[in-house]
Every structure is written in C-alpha cells, then in structure tokens.
Motif scaffolding. Sequence first.
Motif, PDB file in Angstrom:
ATOM      1  N   THR A 592      -0.706 -12.564   6.583  1.00  0.00           N
ATOM      2  CA  THR A 592      -0.079 -11.488   7.345  1.00  0.00           C
ATOM      3  C   THR A 592      -0.348 -10.169   6.636  1.00  0.00           C
ATOM      4  N   PRO A 593      -1.382  -9.441   7.045  1.00  0.00           N
ATOM      5  CA  PRO A 593      -1.647  -8.148   6.406  1.00  0.00           C
ATOM      6  C   PRO A 593      -0.506  -7.179   6.677  1.00  0.00           C
ATOM      7  N   LYS A 594      -0.185  -6.378   5.669  1.00  0.00           N
ATOM      8  CA  LYS A 594       0.903  -5.419   5.802  1.00  0.00           C
ATOM      9  C   LYS A 594       0.372  -4.084   6.320  1.00  0.00           C
ATOM     10  N   ALA A 595       1.254  -3.348   6.969  1.00  0.00           N
ATOM     11  CA  ALA A 595       0.906  -1.993   7.374  1.00  0.00           C
ATOM     12  C   ALA A 595       0.762  -1.112   6.138  1.00  0.00           C
ATOM     13  N   GLU A 596      -0.108  -0.111   6.227  1.00  0.00           N
ATOM     14  CA  GLU A 596      -0.332   0.815   5.121  1.00  0.00           C
ATOM     15  C   GLU A 596       0.588   2.030   5.260  1.00  0.00           C
ATOM     16  N   ARG A 597       0.891   2.653   4.123  1.00  0.00           N
ATOM     17  CA  ARG A 597       1.770   3.806   4.111  1.00  0.00           C
ATOM     18  C   ARG A 597       1.174   4.871   3.195  1.00  0.00           C
ATOM     19  N   LEU A 598       1.254   6.127   3.621  1.00  0.00           N
ATOM     20  CA  LEU A 598       0.669   7.226   2.873  1.00  0.00           C
ATOM     21  C   LEU A 598       1.668   8.367   2.762  1.00  0.00           C
ATOM     22  N   GLY A 599       1.853   8.852   1.536  1.00  0.00           N
ATOM     23  CA  GLY A 599       2.600  10.080   1.294  1.00  0.00           C
ATOM     24  C   GLY A 599       1.634  11.161   0.835  1.00  0.00           C
ATOM     25  N   ASN A 624       0.620   3.166  -0.316  1.00  0.00           N
ATOM     26  CA  ASN A 624       1.241   1.868  -0.552  1.00  0.00           C
ATOM     27  C   ASN A 624       0.588   0.860   0.387  1.00  0.00           C
ATOM     28  N   ASN A 625       0.172  -0.276  -0.197  1.00  0.00           N
ATOM     29  CA  ASN A 625      -0.408  -1.381   0.590  1.00  0.00           C
ATOM     30  C   ASN A 625      -1.700  -0.980   1.303  1.00  0.00           C
ATOM     31  N   GLN A 626      -2.514  -0.152   0.655  1.00  0.00           N
ATOM     32  CA  GLN A 626      -3.815   0.170   1.251  1.00  0.00           C
ATOM     33  C   GLN A 626      -4.648  -1.106   1.371  1.00  0.00           C
ATOM     34  N   LEU A 627      -5.305  -1.272   2.514  1.00  0.00           N
ATOM     35  CA  LEU A 627      -6.146  -2.450   2.756  1.00  0.00           C
ATOM     36  C   LEU A 627      -7.556  -2.169   2.261  1.00  0.00           C
ATOM     37  N   VAL A 628      -8.060  -3.042   1.360  1.00  0.00           N
ATOM     38  CA  VAL A 628      -9.389  -2.859   0.782  1.00  0.00           C
ATOM     39  C   VAL A 628     -10.102  -4.202   0.716  1.00  0.00           C
ATOM     40  N   VAL A 640     -12.733 -10.526   4.093  1.00  0.00           N
ATOM     41  CA  VAL A 640     -11.373 -10.172   4.495  1.00  0.00           C
ATOM     42  C   VAL A 640     -10.867  -9.058   3.593  1.00  0.00           C
ATOM     43  N   ARG A 641      -9.977  -8.248   4.138  1.00  0.00           N
ATOM     44  CA  ARG A 641      -9.353  -7.171   3.370  1.00  0.00           C
ATOM     45  C   ARG A 641      -7.974  -7.619   2.905  1.00  0.00           C
ATOM     46  N   THR A 642      -7.580  -7.083   1.756  1.00  0.00           N
ATOM     47  CA  THR A 642      -6.306  -7.436   1.150  1.00  0.00           C
ATOM     48  C   THR A 642      -5.552  -6.164   0.798  1.00  0.00           C
ATOM     49  N   ASN A 643      -4.226  -6.204   0.936  1.00  0.00           N
ATOM     50  CA  ASN A 643      -3.410  -5.058   0.525  1.00  0.00           C
ATOM     51  C   ASN A 643      -3.398  -4.914  -0.985  1.00  0.00           C
ATOM     52  N   VAL A 644      -3.596  -3.684  -1.462  1.00  0.00           N
ATOM     53  CA  VAL A 644      -3.379  -3.388  -2.877  1.00  0.00           C
ATOM     54  C   VAL A 644      -2.139  -2.518  -2.976  1.00  0.00           C
ATOM     55  N   ASP A 645      -1.343  -2.756  -4.016  1.00  0.00           N
ATOM     56  CA  ASP A 645      -0.007  -2.183  -4.089  1.00  0.00           C
ATOM     57  C   ASP A 645      -0.029  -0.660  -4.154  1.00  0.00           C
ATOM     58  N   LYS A 646      -0.708  -0.113  -5.143  1.00  0.00           N
ATOM     59  CA  LYS A 646      -0.678   1.328  -5.367  1.00  0.00           C
ATOM     60  C   LYS A 646      -2.099   1.880  -5.492  1.00  0.00           C
TER      61      LYS A 646
END
Length: 823
Positions: A592-599, A624-628, A640-646
């Motif tokens: 379940t890939p997570k949504a990405e968030r940007l500040g 947060n949770n950028q997919l790479v 496949v792409r995976t979320n990275v934390d920071k």
Amino acid sequence: MLKSFMLSALSVLSIHALAQHSVSGVVRSEKDNNVLINATVQLKGTSKFAVTDDLGFFQLDKVPDGSQSLYVQYLGYHDVTFEISISTDTAVLIIMKEDPMLTDEVVVEATRATQKNGVTYSTVSKSQIQKQNFGQDLPMLLNWTPSVVTTSDAGAGVGYTGIRIRGSDATRVNVTINGIPYNDSESLGTYWVDIPDMATSTQSIQIQRGVGTSTNGAGAFGGSINLQTNTLNDKPYAEITSTAGSFGTLKNAVGFGTGLINDHWVVDGRVSKIQSDGFIDRASSDLSSYYFSGGYYAGKTMLKAIVFGGKERTYQSWYGVPESRLNNDEEAMLVTAANEGWNAEQTQNLLTSNSRTFNPYTYKNQVDDYKQDHYQLHFSQRMGEGFTWNTALHYTPGRGYYEEYKYDQNIADYGRDNVVIDDDGVATDNDTLTTTDLIRRRWLDNNFYGVTYSLQYEGEKLNSVLGGAWNRYDGDHFGEILWAQVPIAPYEHRYYFNNGDKRDFNMYFKNSYQFGSLLSAFVDLQVRKLNYKTSGIENKQNTFDVDKQYTFFNPKVGLNFSFSNQQAMYVSYSIANREPVRDDFIDNLGATPKAERLGDLEIGYRATSSTHAFNVTGYLMHYNNQLVLTGAINDVGSSVRTNVDKSYRAGVELEGIMKISKKLSWNVNLTLSQNKIKNFTEVLYDYGANWDEYNVVERKYSNTDISFSPNVIGGSTLTYTVFRGTELALLTKYVGKQYLDNTSNNERSISAYLVNDVRVSYTLNPAFMKELRFSVLVNNITNTLYAANGYSWGYRGGGDEYRENYFFPQAGIHFMAMLSAKF
C-alpha cells in the motif's frame, strides 16, 4: 537671390533634421503597478511605433521637436493618448487603466500568481514564445527559464519531450490550459506530443516553482505550468509560418482571426503540420494539430468556446542508448546484449549502429499512435461591484496505442495455451512450443470531463477567490495480439483489459489583504478529495482490484512587504499532498503506497526599474514519504517505487533582466541547490555464484542525492539589436551533474553540460502586410556531445555485479529556419 534662398532653406532643413530626440519610458498598470509587456506605443500621425519589452520599456528614436502625441494600446486596458513636448531626449511613465469589458485574462486569474501571493514564478509572454517557436515541443521553448531542465527522446526537441522543475519530474508538475487540468489523471504525466504546436496558440505561460497557488488537477508538487491560449484580438489577421531544418524537420502552420464582428463576436483558428526524422535512428514524428475558438464579448459578459487537439504518430525512441554503445566498447556491448536477452539480430544492430543514434527497435511499425481532442466552454460574468463569476465545462476524449514487435515471448504470458505440434502421433516435450515472436498493440481509450469554477472579488484592500473543480477520468487499458510466429490467437485477440476510474474534487479559498502601503498578507486554503478505482487484468496477466480514497488539506500562508513600487520582499509557507500514481498500485501489488506530503518555505526579494529587474529566492522543500525507485522489482520483473521517510530540496534561485544599453539586453538565471534523501536503501538482486539462488541485497545510504536533481542550473539569453528589425541572440544553458539513481554514485550519472544556441531574426513591416519575419536558429553551435536524460539498472550473478546505464543523447549542431508572414 535664388542661391541665398536655397542656402537658407537647406540650413533650416539641417537644423530640423538635427532637432530630433529619443522618447523612452515604461508602461505600467494602474491596478497593481505591474509593467505591461508587449504594449504598443505609436507616435501619432506617423508609422513609427515601439513595443514594450520584458521590463515594460519602450524607446522611439528620431522624434521631432515640439508637441507630440503617443498613442498607447494594450489588450484589456483603455487606450491612452499621452501628450509630450520634445526639446531633448525625454523619459516618461505611462499608466494604463483596465477596461471594464471582460477579456480572456479573467479565465486564468483564479489559478495564476501575482506579486501579492508570495509565490515564486516567471511569466513567458507571447512575443517571447513566438521568437523561439520553430516547431519544437513546448518544453523546449521554456528551457531558459529558472530551475528548468528539458529532455528529448528523439534528441532534437520534436516528439516525446519532458520538463523538470527544481528536479521535480513531470508527474509532480501541475499543468493547466485555461485553468483546466492537462496532466494525465492516472500517471499524472504530461504528454506534450499530443498537442503539437500548442505554442502557436498560446498567449502566455506562467511557471510557478514550488507548491505555488491552489490550482485544479493533480501534480502541483514541485511546480506548475499555467497556459493561457490566444486572447481577444480585435483586429482581423492572418498568419502563415513555415519552418525547415535538420533531420528532415518541417513545420507549416496557417492561422486567422476575424477581429471583432459587430463589436461582439470573434473567431480564431489555426492548423499545423510538423514532421521530423529525429536525431536518433528511426525516431520520426508525424504530428498534426488544430486550434479554433469563437467568442462573444459584451462588456460584463464573456462566452468563449475553444476546441484544440492533435494527432501524433512517433516511432518509439524511449529505450535510450546503452553506455557500452556510447563508449564504442565491443566487449561491453556483448555483455549488454546478454543482460538484455537480445538475439543475434538485435545484437548485430547494437554492434553496427552509430554510437550516439542507436535505437534497438527496427520493426517498421514500432510506433506510438494517439489522438486527443479538447473541448472547452468558458463563461464569465461581472456581477456588481468587484465580483466576477467564471465557470468552464470541458471534455477530452483520447484514443490510441503503441505497437511493438516482441521477440521470444512466453505464450503463457498472454493467457494462451502452449502450442503442441504432434507430427508422429506421439507427443513429447520437443513437440511443445512455449515461446513465439509476436506483434502486439497496447491501447488506451479514455474520456476526461468536468467543470471548473471561481468567484472573484476585488476590493480596495481585500482580494478573494472561491474556486475549484470537479473532474472525472474514465480510461480503458487493453492489449491486442496482431500476429504471432506460432499461431496462438485470432487477429486482434485481446489478452488483457482493465479500467481506471478517477474522480477528483477540489475547492480553494484565496485571500490577500493590504494592511497599508507596505504590508499585505495572503491565506490560500484548499481541500481536495479523490476516489480512484481500477481493476482487471494487466499486461503481465496479474489481476488487481484497487479502490482508494484520499482527502487532502493544502494550506498556504504568507506576507508581502512592498518597500516601494520597485522593491518587494515576500515569505510564504505551503503544504501540498499528492496521491500515488497508477503504476504504484499496479506494479506494487500486495503493498500500500502512501501519499506524499510536501512543506515548502519560500523567501524572495524583487527589484525592478526601467533598466533592470532582479529576483532572488531561497527555498526549502521538505518531503514526507516521497516515492522513489530503489531497484526493487515485483514478481514479474517490473520496477516498483517505495516511500522514503525524509527528503528535501534546498536552494537559491537568482534571476535578472538587464538592459545594458539601448541595443543590448541580458536575461540570466542561476539555481544553486542541494537535493537529498536522508536515509535510502538500495535493493539489488543476487542470483548466486551458480545462478541458482535468489537473494536480496540491501545497501543503506545516508544524505544521498535525489536522482535527476542537478545542484547547478543556469540559463542565459543575451540579445543584441543590430539595427531596427534585426535581432541576434545567444542562448546558453548549463546543467550540472545528475545521478541516474539515488546512490550518489558517479559511475551512474549524467555528466554536466553547457550548450549554446544562436538565434538571428530579421523583421520587416511592408505596407502590404503587418509583418514579415525571417529567423534562423542554430542549436548546439559548439557541437557539444551530451545526454539530457537516462536510467540505470543492475543485479548480481555468477559472482559479479552487472550495471547497465542508458542515456538519451541530444543532437550536435543543427539548425532550423523559419519564415513568418502576418497580414
């Protein structure tokens, strides 16, 4: 007597001829003090005129002494007659008031940034677009804007092209056309090849960097590109443009406009045809496009229907050139062929092709064939003091395929039974055929439709916009087998089918308030709700069923300090959220890939005068949770792409426009940045010393560079007016080193490159037509050998580690020549 009279007359004429001066100045808007670019300033009673440049500056030479009148025109503003008395060189400031009649600009106002929004942006005017519009795709025309990197699969800017802003790829860049989303709803990508020559029908382009203001559609996660198509032209016109250049490139376009009919009605149109063989082998393009609009303007009411679209057929050149071929390393090329599983014919093509133009595809119909049409209906109404209502309906159907010749395919991968050939009545394993060559088409048949809306209020201190959109995408994905060496299916057998259904609703509320002459503040709040469903069988015969809902809240706040009409400083903080794309679900089944968030924090300073404009921006974009991509693959070999934390992007953008002299001007920009993932895990698969194992090797990195994010990007346009109507421009682009993956490994990187283009144009204004222009563009005049894009993959096996790097080489020196006639 006669002799004395002639001498006196000659003396008077000489004095009169010498008593001529220049009149220069700046044209600004009364509403917001912004300079007006492309305003026409004419010396009344003569044919002498000038057009304001990027600084709003104009200059008229050889103006006689005495009382003179300047007649100033700019679309959407009241015409101005400016009286002056000339006795020496004179500088003036001309202020223009907005015309209360609604014009097309109101269509994009809700989604565009202004100097009061605290947003980092650049605007490209129609005159700038026309100068560079030789038939290349629109991203190539934006190549010299700040923090932009452009790519071309075919190597010469025609066909499949791409754009990155601050290192963010096309799926993270929101694109709207007249406020209506253009990004593909599922992949979030932007396919400029589907609307070729859109630049000819574009009035202006605003590029917002960072999160930007709230807009419609997805992908506003690293930048936004906001296109406005042709606006009201109240005079009739016709235009013919022809371009010819290297690699068999040809462009022909015909456009027309009726001007205002009975003070209310306007019809505009254009048709274009672009062809190119491409720099890469067989990377041909055959592109057709059109644009038609009809508008009704009645003071406080505007109604406009727009239809545009295109048909493209491009030979596939998206595989790239292996590093072994670029290096002319025959031993390494044989390893590449083995790693790719290529047969003898494919290997021979690799060994004998040109090192920079290699294309692995040789099948004559290895093409991408797609048609897309766009229908827009815009309505605007001014209601009472300060209120304007805008709404638009839109519908975009698209249908097409890409055709492929596939070698040695497993029959079972197409949902068909293996073929048994039993000649002697005794079935054995040798009689069973499990693989075959085949030709297939992978189709996309989709519909995108919806409504956008905004209610704008403009007061003395408060400006507000309540807006949003509801859009739905319905797309069928399916594949057909056209032919197989071993008969496995009837003609056009459909071997997979799935459907994607995405519904996207957003609402935003933007407010800016002027607290005094120095300080203004803004608040921009957006809620976006998504429902994405997709199910069926995909290309690798996996079944899937995805049903996801997202609700995003995207707030933006900031302050703007105006020290004077020429100087301002802003600070803003924005939050954006972004859903995973289709492939994140399809290729990553079971996860379940997570949504990405940007500040996004932006701090900027702007200063302008009649001779220069200077912008400096500092930014910090924290993900947060950028997919790479990590190197991980699924059970059928898809990446496949995976979320990275920071992760983060931090940098400084410098942009300047300088009028060095009356004839010489310089537009220059520079971006210095760091783009990092704090903790990254690379996945590499190891098949063992004897190729009989399957192990996963994980390598951990800290503070590593984000792929395709150069630390240095520079652009420069140096323009010299040789004499009236003749312009010489040197266009320079520098892009620093880019990494192909997220490991900061120099062996998997694209080298930095510096490219120079030269553009020469000569413009006449004969009595029988408005303008005749001849232009020549020499690209890559120093013949720099460089690549603008690439990718990498690898594995371990037999005790060795194998890496394959692929690059997309760009053409060396090449040219384009254009003849444009306006009536």
